[in-house]
Design a protein around this motif. Structure first.
Motif, PDB file in Angstrom:
ATOM      1  N   GLN A   2       0.846  -1.194   0.000  1.00  0.00           N
ATOM      2  CA  GLN A   2       0.000   0.000   0.000  1.00  0.00           C
ATOM      3  C   GLN A   2       0.882   1.246   0.000  1.00  0.00           C
ATOM      4  OE1 GLN A   2      -3.054  -1.095  -0.924  1.00  0.00           O
ATOM      5  NE2 GLN A   2      -3.930   0.331   0.515  1.00  0.00           N
ATOM      6  N   PHE A   3       0.579   2.160  -0.885  1.00  0.00           N
ATOM      7  CA  PHE A   3       1.246   3.457  -0.929  1.00  0.00           C
ATOM      8  C   PHE A   3       0.220   4.527  -0.611  1.00  0.00           C
ATOM      9  CE2 PHE A   3       3.735   0.841  -3.843  1.00  0.00           C
ATOM     10  CZ  PHE A   3       5.025   1.113  -3.427  1.00  0.00           C
ATOM     11  N   ASN A   4       0.644   5.541   0.171  1.00  0.00           N
ATOM     12  CA  ASN A   4      -0.272   6.652   0.391  1.00  0.00           C
ATOM     13  C   ASN A   4      -0.217   7.582  -0.829  1.00  0.00           C
ATOM     14  OD1 ASN A   4       1.837   8.616   0.756  1.00  0.00           O
ATOM     15  ND2 ASN A   4       2.031   8.016   2.889  1.00  0.00           N
ATOM     16  N   GLU A   7       3.220   9.191  -1.561  1.00  0.00           N
ATOM     17  CA  GLU A   7       4.189   8.223  -2.074  1.00  0.00           C
ATOM     18  C   GLU A   7       3.895   7.868  -3.526  1.00  0.00           C
ATOM     19  OE1 GLU A   7       5.011   5.836   2.118  1.00  0.00           O
ATOM     20  OE2 GLU A   7       3.377   5.207   0.795  1.00  0.00           O
ATOM     21  N   GLU A   8       2.618   7.637  -3.818  1.00  0.00           N
ATOM     22  CA  GLU A   8       2.241   7.269  -5.173  1.00  0.00           C
ATOM     23  C   GLU A   8       2.527   8.413  -6.149  1.00  0.00           C
ATOM     24  OE1 GLU A   8      -1.494   5.249  -7.507  1.00  0.00           O
ATOM     25  OE2 GLU A   8      -1.237   4.904  -5.365  1.00  0.00           O
ATOM     26  N   THR A  44       9.335   6.010   0.691  1.00  0.00           N
ATOM     27  CA  THR A  44       8.847   5.407  -0.552  1.00  0.00           C
ATOM     28  C   THR A  44       9.848   4.395  -1.082  1.00  0.00           C
ATOM     29  OG1 THR A  44       7.660   7.450  -1.041  1.00  0.00           O
ATOM     30  CG2 THR A  44       7.991   5.915  -2.871  1.00  0.00           C
ATOM     31  N   LYS A  47       9.653   1.079   0.665  1.00  0.00           N
ATOM     32  CA  LYS A  47       8.531   0.256   0.195  1.00  0.00           C
ATOM     33  C   LYS A  47       8.843  -0.349  -1.173  1.00  0.00           C
ATOM     34  CE  LYS A  47       4.797   2.467   2.755  1.00  0.00           C
ATOM     35  NZ  LYS A  47       3.486   3.133   2.644  1.00  0.00           N
TER      36      LYS A  47
END
Length: 66
Positions: A2-4, A7-8, A44, A47
């Motif tokens: 999952q990226f917030n 981050e995305e 980021t 991840k």
């Protein structure tokens, strides 16, 4: 994985042909980032490092203008 939203969006800015090249572009930009942005980039990158190449290819990254 999952990226917030932040981050995305960061991934979208530095997205390249594959996960490893995206990571390399983001690493290369780190020296030019201020404290908060650099912290977001490192978060980021952590991840992205844990993802597989297949997971990266399957993930649909979308830039969100919020």
């Amino acid at each position: 994985m999952q990226f917030n939203v932040e981050e995305e969006n960061l991934i979208c800015l530095y997205h390249n042909a594959d996960r490893r090249r995206t990571i390399a572009k983001l690493h290369a930009a780190l020296p030019d980032m201020d404290g908060e942005m650099a912290a977001l980039a490192r978060q980021t990158l952590a991840k992205l490092d844990t993802m597989t190449d297949a997971d990266f290819e399957a993930y649909q990254f979308h830039f969100t203008d919020e």
